[in-house]
Design an enzyme around this catalytic site. Structure first.
Site, PDB file in Angstrom:
ATOM      1  N   LYS A   8       0.867  -1.181   0.000  1.00  0.00           N
ATOM      2  CA  LYS A   8       0.000   0.000   0.000  1.00  0.00           C
ATOM      3  C   LYS A   8       0.899   1.224   0.000  1.00  0.00           C
ATOM      4  O   LYS A   8       1.696   1.405   0.919  1.00  0.00           O
ATOM      5  CB  LYS A   8      -0.901   0.025   1.232  1.00  0.00           C
ATOM      6  CG  LYS A   8      -2.072  -0.939   1.162  1.00  0.00           C
ATOM      7  CD  LYS A   8      -3.007  -0.729   2.340  1.00  0.00           C
ATOM      8  CE  LYS A   8      -4.182  -1.696   2.294  1.00  0.00           C
ATOM      9  NZ  LYS A   8      -5.039  -1.600   3.493  1.00  0.00           N
TER      10      LYS A   8
ATOM     11  N   GLU B 184       0.922  -2.039  16.708  1.00  0.00           N
ATOM     12  CA  GLU B 184       0.687  -2.890  15.537  1.00  0.00           C
ATOM     13  C   GLU B 184       1.157  -4.326  15.813  1.00  0.00           C
ATOM     14  O   GLU B 184       0.551  -5.286  15.341  1.00  0.00           O
ATOM     15  CB  GLU B 184       1.394  -2.325  14.299  1.00  0.00           C
ATOM     16  CG  GLU B 184       0.999  -0.891  13.935  1.00  0.00           C
ATOM     17  CD  GLU B 184      -0.403  -0.751  13.329  1.00  0.00           C
ATOM     18  OE1 GLU B 184      -1.100  -1.771  13.147  1.00  0.00           O
ATOM     19  OE2 GLU B 184      -0.801   0.397  13.054  1.00  0.00           O
TER      20      GLU B 184
ATOM     21  N   LYS C 289       1.548 -10.675   8.511  1.00  0.00           N
ATOM     22  CA  LYS C 289       1.085  -9.748   7.464  1.00  0.00           C
ATOM     23  C   LYS C 289       1.346 -10.333   6.077  1.00  0.00           C
ATOM     24  O   LYS C 289       0.496 -10.231   5.187  1.00  0.00           O
ATOM     25  CB  LYS C 289       1.751  -8.376   7.617  1.00  0.00           C
ATOM     26  CG  LYS C 289       1.219  -7.419   6.545  1.00  0.00           C
ATOM     27  CD  LYS C 289       1.294  -5.961   6.870  1.00  0.00           C
ATOM     28  CE  LYS C 289       0.588  -5.160   5.764  1.00  0.00           C
ATOM     29  NZ  LYS C 289       0.718  -3.721   5.917  1.00  0.00           N
TER      30      LYS C 289
ATOM     31  N   GLU D  56      -7.273  -6.356  -0.554  1.00  0.00           N
ATOM     32  CA  GLU D  56      -8.240  -6.161   0.535  1.00  0.00           C
ATOM     33  C   GLU D  56      -9.682  -6.416   0.099  1.00  0.00           C
ATOM     34  O   GLU D  56     -10.573  -5.585   0.290  1.00  0.00           O
ATOM     35  CB  GLU D  56      -8.083  -4.752   1.132  1.00  0.00           C
ATOM     36  CG  GLU D  56      -8.667  -4.666   2.531  1.00  0.00           C
ATOM     37  CD  GLU D  56      -8.253  -3.425   3.314  1.00  0.00           C
ATOM     38  OE1 GLU D  56      -7.056  -3.091   3.329  1.00  0.00           O
ATOM     39  OE2 GLU D  56      -9.136  -2.833   3.917  1.00  0.00           O
TER      40      GLU D  56
ATOM     41  N   ARG E  52      -7.784  -9.198   4.350  1.00  0.00           N
ATOM     42  CA  ARG E  52      -6.848  -8.108   4.686  1.00  0.00           C
ATOM     43  C   ARG E  52      -7.492  -7.051   5.590  1.00  0.00           C
ATOM     44  O   ARG E  52      -6.809  -6.360   6.339  1.00  0.00           O
ATOM     45  CB  ARG E  52      -6.277  -7.469   3.410  1.00  0.00           C
ATOM     46  CG  ARG E  52      -5.148  -6.506   3.707  1.00  0.00           C
ATOM     47  CD  ARG E  52      -4.289  -6.155   2.490  1.00  0.00           C
ATOM     48  NE  ARG E  52      -3.246  -5.218   2.871  1.00  0.00           N
ATOM     49  CZ  ARG E  52      -2.246  -4.845   2.106  1.00  0.00           C
ATOM     50  NH1 ARG E  52      -2.119  -5.355   0.884  1.00  0.00           N
ATOM     51  NH2 ARG E  52      -1.339  -3.989   2.530  1.00  0.00           N
TER      52      ARG E  52
ATOM     53  N   ASN F 125      -7.059  -4.244  10.024  1.00  0.00           N
ATOM     54  CA  ASN F 125      -7.527  -2.956  10.545  1.00  0.00           C
ATOM     55  C   ASN F 125      -8.100  -3.070  11.956  1.00  0.00           C
ATOM     56  O   ASN F 125      -8.777  -2.135  12.412  1.00  0.00           O
ATOM     57  CB  ASN F 125      -8.577  -2.361   9.598  1.00  0.00           C
ATOM     58  CG  ASN F 125      -7.934  -1.949   8.287  1.00  0.00           C
ATOM     59  OD1 ASN F 125      -6.849  -1.390   8.283  1.00  0.00           O
ATOM     60  ND2 ASN F 125      -8.584  -2.251   7.179  1.00  0.00           N
TER      61      ASN F 125
ATOM     62  N   HIS G 294      -8.328  -0.062  14.116  1.00  0.00           N
ATOM     63  CA  HIS G 294      -8.098   1.113  13.283  1.00  0.00           C
ATOM     64  C   HIS G 294      -9.361   1.948  13.053  1.00  0.00           C
ATOM     65  O   HIS G 294      -9.265   3.155  12.856  1.00  0.00           O
ATOM     66  CB  HIS G 294      -7.490   0.710  11.934  1.00  0.00           C
ATOM     67  CG  HIS G 294      -6.033   0.338  12.037  1.00  0.00           C
ATOM     68  ND1 HIS G 294      -5.583  -0.689  12.836  1.00  0.00           N
ATOM     69  CD2 HIS G 294      -4.922   0.870  11.464  1.00  0.00           C
ATOM     70  CE1 HIS G 294      -4.265  -0.780  12.727  1.00  0.00           C
ATOM     71  NE2 HIS G 294      -3.849   0.159  11.898  1.00  0.00           N
TER      72      HIS G 294
ATOM     73  N   HIS H  19      -8.693   5.512  13.894  1.00  0.00           N
ATOM     74  CA  HIS H  19      -8.772   6.602  12.907  1.00  0.00           C
ATOM     75  C   HIS H  19      -9.741   7.672  13.378  1.00  0.00           C
ATOM     76  O   HIS H  19      -9.517   8.869  13.176  1.00  0.00           O
ATOM     77  CB  HIS H  19      -9.223   6.073  11.540  1.00  0.00           C
ATOM     78  CG  HIS H  19      -8.130   5.357  10.795  1.00  0.00           C
ATOM     79  ND1 HIS H  19      -8.375   4.365   9.864  1.00  0.00           N
ATOM     80  CD2 HIS H  19      -6.791   5.490  10.838  1.00  0.00           C
ATOM     81  CE1 HIS H  19      -7.230   3.917   9.386  1.00  0.00           C
ATOM     82  NE2 HIS H  19      -6.255   4.581   9.962  1.00  0.00           N
TER      83      HIS H  19
ATOM     84  N   HIS I 277      -0.173   7.749  15.209  1.00  0.00           N
ATOM     85  CA  HIS I 277      -1.086   6.742  14.664  1.00  0.00           C
ATOM     86  C   HIS I 277      -1.126   5.499  15.561  1.00  0.00           C
ATOM     87  O   HIS I 277      -2.197   5.017  15.926  1.00  0.00           O
ATOM     88  CB  HIS I 277      -0.625   6.390  13.247  1.00  0.00           C
ATOM     89  CG  HIS I 277      -1.353   5.238  12.634  1.00  0.00           C
ATOM     90  ND1 HIS I 277      -2.667   5.325  12.235  1.00  0.00           N
ATOM     91  CD2 HIS I 277      -0.955   3.975  12.362  1.00  0.00           C
ATOM     92  CE1 HIS I 277      -3.047   4.154  11.750  1.00  0.00           C
ATOM     93  NE2 HIS I 277      -2.025   3.320  11.812  1.00  0.00           N
TER      94      HIS I 277
END
Ligand code: NAD
Ligand code: GLY
Length: 365
Positions: A141, A183, A225, A235, A239, A243, A246, A250, A263
């Site tokens: 990404k 993460e 991953k 995704e 995938r 998240n 997230h 977010h 983050h």
């Protein structure tokens, strides 16, 4: 040296994990075969590691550098244009390679420039933050921010290799290192209860920078991953599990204007919220939800983001990319090591979770 592969047919690539990789001429010769190489870095990382990387790449090449200003605010199309201008000015051909030396900001931007230049040239990720080593550098990404939103402009473009030199983590500020652990914890929660338990047991070594512990944490995170990306590169399904935390995270980041919290810190609070929501839905035991909160707190990470009201968090969750048919889809936990994506949960559970986990201000606005 630890090596594993992201299996994507003819776009497969290796991830190498070791201390001292940046200066290893043999490694660089093998994984950066191009003669014309553009190194993209930033003003904070370049003084630390650029000389060693350039020396490792050797004298027989044409090396050009672009040193960007440091920070998320510089992950812009204007800086992609700057990289592209340098490639054109130096008449680099399709056989050139970009090398991204830095954290996720540099890697995302350089990867996107590589995706655009002459419809796609090779690039190698040399991630220097824990977050980039376990997440951003792996999986293809790439992209930049737009004034209208984070990561709105981008492309899937897999690197030719990821060279994770864990010695670079020694200069990382402790707050940035902790942010990367969010993460790492996420991977255990998604699909590996044993890894989660290992993290619980080895957190002191990880926080003190023990090389063997770091290599194991980076390797296991990358294995997980790489497996997910190999099965679902674009995704379409699995995938999305990456998240976990997230959607909440977010929302917390955008509700605080992306200024106050890193983050990884917002993701950490998001993991606690996802666990709490899973408990409220009857999917996760209270004891396991408490294990999540405790590990996040021990890693020096926030378990809530003070100052964000539940109403503000909900508003920001409603503009998440995973909305389908008007429902916010959430990654929840059926247990530690067993994540699932679902829109099937009681609305009241979401409100209760936000009420319980958002900052000191109470009451939905
Ligand atoms: P970052 O790149 O801003 O790095 C954090 C800070 O650490 C920066 O100031 C950087 O200059 C500094 N730094 C980097 N390496 C250092 C070192 N070894 N020693 C000292 N300082 C060092 O942030 P990040 O946390 O690495 O990445 C966040 C970015 O990654 C965000 O833009 C996010 O959107 C992106 N991201 C992308 C993906 C993906 O799949 N592509 C996944 C997660 C995050
Ligand atoms: N960071 C989530 C992903 O790469 O899909």
């Amino acid at each position: 040296m630890d090596t594993l592969n992201v299996e994507l047919g003819n776009r497969s690539y290796p991830i190498l994990i070791d201390a001292g990789l940046i200066g290893r001429a043999d490694v660089l010769e093998r994984h950066v075969p191009a003669r014309d190489v553009l190194i993209v870095s930033n003003t904070r990382v370049a003084p630390l590691y650029l000389a060693a990387l350039a020396a490792g790449l050797g004298a027989g090449r044409r090396l050009v550098e672009v040193i960007l200003p440091d920070g998320e605010a510089h992950k812009t199309l204007a800086n992609v244009a700057r990289v592209l201008d340098v490639l054109v000015a130096n008449r680099f051909g399709r056989d050139c390679s970009l090398v991204a030396l830095g954290g996720g900001v540099v890697g995302d931007l350089a990867g996107f420039a590589a995706a655009c230049y002459q419809r796609g040239v090779a690039f190698v990720q040399v991630p220097t933050t824990l977050l980039a080593q376990v997440d951003a550098a792996v999986g293809g990404k790439t992209g930049v921010n737009h004034p209208g939103g984070k990561n709105l402009i981008g492309a899937f473009h897999q690197p030719a290799a990821v060279l994770s030199d864990i010695a670079t983590l020694a200069t990382l500020p402790p707050r940035e290192r902790s942010a990367g652990f969010a993460e790492v914890i996420k991977y255990g929660l998604i699909c590996d209860a044993e890894f989660f338990a290992w993290l619980e047991a080895h957190l002191p070594q990880l926080l003190s920078g023990d090389p063997a512990a770091l290599v194991h944490a980076v390797r296991r995170s990358c294995e997980i991953k790489a497996g997910v990306v190999g099965r679902d590169e674009r995704e379409q399904g699995e995938r999305a599990l990456l998240n976990l935390g997230h959607t909440f995270g977010h929302a917390l980041e955008s509700a605080t204007g992306y200024r106050e919290w890193l983050h990884g810190e917002a993701v950490a609070a998001g993991l606690v919220m996802a666990a709490e929501m899973s408990r409220a839905c009857g999917l996760l035991s209270s004891a396991d939800a408490e294990r999540v909160r405790s590990l996040v707190a021990r890693a020096g990470l926030p378990t809530c983001i003070p100052g964000v009201t539940p109403g503000a968090a909900l508003e920001h969750m409603r503009i998440d990319k995973k909305i389908k048919g008007g429902r916010i889809r959430l990654v929840l936990l059926r247990g530690i090591g067993a994540a699932c994506l679902t829109a099937d949960y009681p609305e009241g559970a979401l409100r209760d979770t936000l009420q319980a986990c958002c900052g000191p201000e109470r009451g939905l606005t």
